[in-house]
Structure formats: C-alpha cells, structure tokens
Design a protein around this motif. Structure first.
Motif, short mmCIF file in Angstrom:
data_model
loop_
_atom_site.label_atom_id
_atom_site.label_comp_id
_atom_site.label_asym_id
_atom_site.label_seq_id
_atom_site.Cartn_x
_atom_site.Cartn_y
_atom_site.Cartn_z
N ASP A 92 0.71 -1.23 0.03
CA ASP A 92 0.03 -0.14 0.08
C ASP A 92 0.88 1.17 -0.22
OD1 ASP A 92 -2.06 -1.81 -0.01
OD2 ASP A 92 -2.45 -1.29 2.45
N ASP A 93 2.14 1.31 -0.61
CA ASP A 93 2.75 2.24 -0.36
C ASP A 93 3.34 2.72 0.90
OD1 ASP A 93 4.09 2.90 -2.86
OD2 ASP A 93 2.67 4.90 -3.44
N ILE A 94 2.77 2.24 2.09
CA ILE A 94 3.24 2.64 3.46
C ILE A 94 4.16 1.68 4.11
CG2 ILE A 94 2.08 3.17 5.43
CD1 ILE A 94 -0.58 3.82 3.94
N TYR A 95 3.81 0.45 3.81
CA TYR A 95 4.61 -0.62 4.89
C TYR A 95 5.38 -1.09 4.02
CZ TYR A 95 -0.11 0.10 7.12
OH TYR A 95 -1.22 0.51 7.29
N GLU A 96 6.88 -1.05 4.64
CA GLU A 96 8.05 -1.43 4.37
C GLU A 96 8.18 -3.01 5.03
OE1 GLU A 96 11.44 0.90 4.35
OE2 GLU A 96 10.30 2.40 3.35
N VAL A 97 8.04 -3.95 4.64
CA VAL A 97 8.05 -5.29 5.38
C VAL A 97 9.09 -6.26 4.81
CG1 VAL A 97 6.54 -6.81 6.62
CG2 VAL A 97 5.66 -5.07 5.36
N GLU A 98 9.91 -6.85 5.85
CA GLU A 98 10.97 -7.72 5.41
C GLU A 98 11.12 -8.71 6.54
OE1 GLU A 98 15.76 -7.34 4.58
OE2 GLU A 98 14.61 -5.52 5.31
N SER A 99 11.41 -9.97 6.12
CA SER A 99 11.34 -11.13 7.01
C SER A 99 12.57 -11.90 6.66
CB SER A 99 10.31 -12.05 6.61
OG SER A 99 9.10 -11.52 7.24
N THR A 100 13.20 -12.26 7.78
CA THR A 100 14.60 -13.00 7.82
C THR A 100 14.16 -14.32 8.53
OG1 THR A 100 15.42 -12.10 9.61
CG2 THR A 100 16.19 -11.15 7.75
N SER A 101 14.72 -15.25 8.16
CA SER A 101 14.46 -16.48 8.84
C SER A 101 15.80 -17.06 9.19
CB SER A 101 13.56 -17.79 8.19
OG SER A 101 14.23 -17.93 6.94
N SER A 102 15.87 -18.02 10.48
CA SER A 102 16.95 -18.52 10.70
C SER A 102 16.52 -20.16 11.09
CB SER A 102 17.77 -17.94 11.79
OG SER A 102 16.97 -17.85 12.98
N LYS A 103 17.35 -21.23 11.23
CA LYS A 103 17.27 -22.33 11.49
C LYS A 103 16.95 -22.55 13.08
CE LYS A 103 20.17 -24.84 8.40
NZ LYS A 103 21.53 -25.44 8.40
N GLY A 104 16.01 -23.52 13.34
CA GLY A 104 15.60 -23.79 14.60
C GLY A 104 14.30 -23.15 14.85
N ASN A 105 13.80 -23.74 16.09
CA ASN A 105 12.40 -23.44 16.51
C ASN A 105 12.26 -23.09 17.89
OD1 ASN A 105 12.52 -25.88 17.63
ND2 ASN A 105 12.33 -26.97 15.68
N LEU A 106 11.35 -22.74 18.29
CA LEU A 106 11.04 -22.17 19.70
C LEU A 106 9.71 -22.67 20.37
CD1 LEU A 106 11.51 -18.32 19.54
CD2 LEU A 106 13.03 -19.94 20.28
N SER A 107 9.58 -23.09 21.62
CA SER A 107 8.42 -23.40 22.01
C SER A 107 7.71 -22.44 22.82
CB SER A 107 8.72 -25.02 22.95
OG SER A 107 9.58 -24.58 23.99
N CYS A 108 6.49 -22.47 23.18
CA CYS A 108 5.67 -21.61 23.77
C CYS A 108 6.14 -21.61 25.35
CB CYS A 108 4.38 -21.65 23.70
SG CYS A 108 3.53 -20.51 24.73
N PRO A 109 6.41 -20.66 25.95
CA PRO A 109 6.94 -20.59 27.38
C PRO A 109 5.54 -20.86 28.35
CG PRO A 109 6.76 -18.17 26.49
CD PRO A 109 6.43 -19.30 25.39
N TYR A 110 4.27 -20.74 27.57
CA TYR A 110 3.26 -21.18 28.48
C TYR A 110 3.07 -22.64 28.51
CZ TYR A 110 1.24 -16.58 29.19
OH TYR A 110 1.20 -15.15 29.82
N GLY A 111 3.80 -23.22 27.62
CA GLY A 111 3.90 -24.97 27.66
C GLY A 111 2.93 -25.55 26.66
N HIS A 112 2.62 -24.58 25.56
CA HIS A 112 1.70 -25.21 24.70
C HIS A 112 2.50 -26.12 23.68
CE1 HIS A 112 -1.46 -21.80 24.13
NE2 HIS A 112 -2.02 -22.96 24.52
N GLY A 113 1.92 -27.07 23.32
CA GLY A 113 2.81 -28.04 22.51
C GLY A 113 2.99 -27.27 21.09
N GLY A 114 3.95 -27.82 20.38
CA GLY A 114 4.17 -27.06 18.89
C GLY A 114 5.09 -26.54 18.80
N LEU A 115 5.81 -26.38 17.70
CA LEU A 115 7.08 -25.39 17.73
C LEU A 115 7.13 -24.43 16.65
CD1 LEU A 115 9.85 -28.46 17.84
CD2 LEU A 115 9.53 -26.77 19.61
N PHE A 116 7.46 -23.32 17.13
CA PHE A 116 7.62 -22.02 16.22
C PHE A 116 8.66 -21.64 15.49
CE2 PHE A 116 4.25 -21.87 19.43
CZ PHE A 116 3.18 -21.33 18.86
#
Ligand SMILES: [Zn+2]
Length: 157
Positions: A75-99
C-alpha cells in the motif's frame, strides 16, 4: 496446579536463556496477569482486539514469504521484510508445537515507526494476550503497534 505455581513455572520459562536468549520479561517486575491486564486496558482504549493485531502481523509476514527476497512494500506505506533462521521455539506457556524462527521488520513510511516480531510474538499476543514485559526485546506498547500496523483512518472505528 494452582495459579501461583503455574505463573512461577511460566515466568521461569520467560527468563533469559530459557526459551530465548533475551527472555520475554525485560526488567518488568509485575506479575503476568498485571502485565496482561494493563495492556488489555490500553487496547480497550483504542477499541481494538489482540486478534486484529495478530492477524495484521500474520498478513504482513505472509506477504514477505511470497516474494523472492522476503522484502515487500504494501500500500505504499508498509516496508516489510522477514529473515528466517534455523531452529524453532516452544511457547513458554507450555503449549505443544514449535514455532519457526523468523523475524519480520515493518517500517511505516507515514510515521517512521519500525516494529519487529517473530512467530512467537504473534502467538503470545494472540493466544495469551501477552505483549512482553517492559524492556523486553519484542515488546511494543499496544499504541505503538497500532500506529505501525494500521493507517490513521483504519485506527478510527
Ligand atoms: Zn502458548
């Protein structure tokens, strides 16, 4: 498990070095429920819901994943960029699944506000209404996030 014990466990996983290098609490000494209640009050002031913020973040992140160099202007407004790295994280609340470990950076050209987030940031906001403790790496005040993610017209509803 009683609430107090639960909070002690979650807080321990939010400390630096547990799930992430910097942790999620910054220098905030308030309890998790106090932090969440204060931010919730802020959102109410702007008539916004955590889901709207989380959806908007996902929308921007998804847009970067679709393009060749993970960099896009929307929209001519939002400059967005993503960088990814290896690995994953789990929720500190103890949810299953990795992010997935990626970081999205968004700059709003209209007001020059830059905010960054990860899959974990989105999950914590959406599922736990948790924006992070004051002083933590990915914490932004709800007002700052709203200003970065929405246009002025969109914010007035
Ligand atoms: Zn969770």
């Amino acid at each position: 498990m009683n609430e107090e014990l639960k909070e002690i466990k979650i807080r321990a996983r939010m400390m630096p070095g547990a799930v992430t290098y910097d942790g999620f609490l910054g220098n905030d000494k308030r309890s998790l429920s106090e932090i969440i209640a204060a931010d919730n009050k802020e959102l109410e002031r702007f008539n916004r819901y955590v889901e709207e913020i989380a959806d908007r973040m996902k929308y921007f992140t998804d847009a970067t994943f679709d393009v060749f160099d993970n960099k896009v202007v929307i929209d001519d407004i939002y400059e967005v960029e993503s960088t990814s790295s290896k690995g994953n994280l789990s929720c500190p609340y103890g949810h299953g699944g990795l992010f997935r470990k990626y970081e999205t950076t968004l700059t709003n050209r209209k007001n020059n506000i830059t905010v960054k987030w990860t899959a974990m940031t989105i999950h914590l906001i959406e599922a736990h209404h948790f924006f992070g403790g004051k002083g933590s790496h990915y914490r932004y005040e709800p007002e700052t996030l709203l200003k970065a993610l929405f246009t002025e017209a969109e914010r007035k509803k």
